[in-house]
Write an enzyme that holds these catalytic residues in place. Structure first.
Site, PDB file in Angstrom:
ATOM      1  N   SER A  10      47.254 -86.568 -70.636  1.00  0.00           N
ATOM      2  CA  SER A  10      47.881 -86.323 -71.370  1.00  0.00           C
ATOM      3  C   SER A  10      49.217 -85.889 -71.169  1.00  0.00           C
ATOM      4  CB  SER A  10      47.307 -86.584 -73.027  1.00  0.00           C
ATOM      5  OG  SER A  10      48.351 -86.658 -74.319  1.00  0.00           O
ATOM      6  N   CYS A  34      35.964 -78.124 -93.986  1.00  0.00           N
ATOM      7  CA  CYS A  34      37.243 -78.164 -94.873  1.00  0.00           C
ATOM      8  C   CYS A  34      38.036 -78.030 -94.529  1.00  0.00           C
ATOM      9  CB  CYS A  34      36.545 -76.682 -95.482  1.00  0.00           C
ATOM     10  SG  CYS A  34      35.068 -75.725 -95.746  1.00  0.00           S
ATOM     11  N   GLY A  56      47.664 -90.321 -73.971  1.00  0.00           N
ATOM     12  CA  GLY A  56      45.985 -89.994 -73.015  1.00  0.00           C
ATOM     13  C   GLY A  56      45.231 -91.134 -74.164  1.00  0.00           C
ATOM     14  N   GLN A  78      42.396 -81.373 -71.036  1.00  0.00           N
ATOM     15  CA  GLN A  78      42.623 -80.550 -70.902  1.00  0.00           C
ATOM     16  C   GLN A  78      42.655 -79.184 -69.834  1.00  0.00           C
ATOM     17  OE1 GLN A  78      43.532 -77.919 -74.114  1.00  0.00           O
ATOM     18  NE2 GLN A  78      42.920 -80.120 -75.549  1.00  0.00           N
TER      19      GLN A  78
END
Length: 501
Positions: free
Chosen positions: A194, A322, A69, A177
């Site tokens: 994708s 993080c 993709g 998506q």
């Protein structure tokens, strides 16, 4: 072990597995050859192209298969821009596009072109008016995803496509998506997707370029895939990708599974804030993908949270700084202006059991509580005594009752010196030295001391963590405090917060 990260890669669909195994025996030959094995491979490739084109809503000769993709996006962006060099060299894209679009924009700029981001609202949605205002005579291409990869917000593709058509500008849609749930509406010009997002095998992407769209493929030309995707086609993977997409689309037409997953996601959206204090659920609550929900937890280290959820048997992803190698927050969350620390994205694959979602809701409060406890967040409620509408006397009463007070909770020297005013009218206040400390520590230390200053007083947080630029203003929004602004400091930056109540 429940797998809740279908937005990254969906488990291989049973139909894809069957098609892959079958085509390994039939589709190994070169489809460009005229002998029997080559003709058999060509038939499989053509059938897969027809099935994929039907799902996309284009003609088979408008669609090519790519190695991924990401490659489809890069090829689509570069080919469309190159074909319109004489019309303009400006690329417009939303601030929440997939990183493949951002990287393509960087290459375009390095080659002398220009680009501009389209702002989004707090749900991550682009306003069609923003696009209309940005379109100009030098605009060569607009890139807009159909739905966001991180928060699930659906974009107004149909309205934007109409604006682009009126302006004579092609629109490229990243449908990675949303494609399993239905075709992308509107008069788009280019579309990418994708296969591993819908349960097909990895290594297969789609690029559709509608007839009438000017397109000039870049790089060395190849006789395969209409010259738009070089290299020998992976026919078994292509066949499996098309078969699984067709199967999912047939299931989606009934609406049963999408409706079931939407109910499960609605349950998560509703119950997580009830079960876990100080949580922000992000993304559009209505105009969104049916299977995806994202939320962020105050005072939580995202990496530690993901590790603990993994130990509890749940696979999820995160946009927290993080959890990234760059220690910078997700560009999607940053563009939305929402909290990034303790971020969790839950994306449910087809067939997710309701019992697994219930167990996730049982486990999450305990896991978040354990991470907060390790970080030294006050047990009385993660900042309840720090600037949430209580008076200084109320905060002091909580300290007397046994909760660590703001001064006790802060490290020595963290909040003892008056802040230098950001301008002549800015009152002096406390300084929290969080230099060298990573998310979410600067926000935790701010929460611990905000109750020490009088209403109207300020706290200045010194931080060299990029996430503080996003999470301190987001904390102010969640806690109804005033974010005054940021100024340069000897190291990092100084973030000034004024106590409202």
């Amino acid at each position: 072990m429940p797998y809740f990260d279908a937005a990254s890669a969906a488990p291989l669909h049973p139909v894809a597995r069957e098609a892959l195994l079958a085509s390994l025996d039939e589709g190994w030959a070169d489809p460009a050859r005229l002998y029997r094995e080559g003709r058999r491979a060509r038939l499989l490739l053509d059938a897969a192209r027809e099935a994929a084109a039907e799902a996309v809503g284009c003609r088979p000769d408008e669609l090519v298969f790519t190695p991924s993709g990401t490659r489809a996006v890069h090829t689509g962006v570069s080919g469309a821009l190159a074909a319109r060099r004489r019309s303009g060299r400006r690329l417009l894209y939303s601030a929440v596009e997939h990183s493949s679009v951002l990287h393509a924009a960087e290459v375009h700029e390095a080659a002398g072109g220009s680009s501009a981001e389209l702002a989004v609202d707090r749900t991550g949605r682009v306003a069609p008016g923003e696009v209309a205002a940005a379109l100009g005579p030098d605009t060569a291409l607009v890139a807009l995803q159909s739905a966001n990869h991180e928060v699930g917000t659906a974009q107004p593709v149909e309205e934007v496509a109409a604006l682009c058509r009126e302006a004579g500008v092609p629109l490229l849609v990243d449908a990675a998506q949303s494609l399993p749930w239905g075709p992308v509406p509107g008069a788009w010009s280019l579309l990418t997707a994708s296969a591993h997002k819908w349960g097909g095998p990895p290594g297969v992407g789609l690029l559709a370029v509608r007839k009438g769209t000017r397109f000039a493929p870049q790089g060395p030309r190849d006789e395969r895939e209409s010259g738009r995707s070089a290299g020998f086609e992976n026919i078994p993977a292509v066949v499996a990708a098309a078969a699984s997409l067709r199967a999912l689309r047939a299931e989606a037409e009934t609406g049963d599974e999408a409706a079931r997953l939407r109910r499960l996601v609605d349950r998560i959206r509703t119950r997580v804030p009830q079960l876990v204090p100080d949580v922000e659920v992000v993304g559009d609550p209505v105009r969104r993908l049916p299977h995806l929900v994202t939320f962020s937890c105050l005072y939580v280290d995202g990496e530690a949270l993901l590790h603990e959820l993994d130990r509890a048997g749940f696979s999820v992803s995160s946009g927290s700084s993080c959890t990234s190698s760059t220690l910078t927050p997700s560009h999607v969350l940053r563009a939305m202006g929402v909290l990034s620390e303790g971020n969790v994205r839950v994306s449910l694959p087809y067939g997710t059991a309701e019992a697994d979602v219930e167990r996730f809701l049982e486990v999450l409060p305990r896991v978040v509580g354990a991470v907060r406890e390790r970080l030294g967040v006050p047990a009385a409620g993660a900042g309840e005594t720090a600037g949430t509408g209580e008076t200084a006397e109320t905060a002091g009463a909580a300290e007397t009752a046994g909760t660590a007070g703001p001064r006790d909770a802060a490290k020595p020297g963290d909040a003892t010196e008056p802040a230098e005013p950001s301008d002549a009218a800015e009152p002096a206040g406390l300084v929290v030295d969080s230099l060298g400390k990573r998310c979410p520590v600067p926000v935790i230390e701010l929460a611990k001391v905000i109750g020490e200053v009088p209403v109207g007083g300020t706290v200045t947080v010194l931080s060299d963590d990029e996430a503080a630029r996003q999470d301190i203003p987001a904390w102010c929004t969640m806690r109804d405090q005033e974010y005054v602004g940021e100024r340069a400091a000897e190291r990092g930056a100084a973030y000034v917060v004024r106590r409202r109540a």
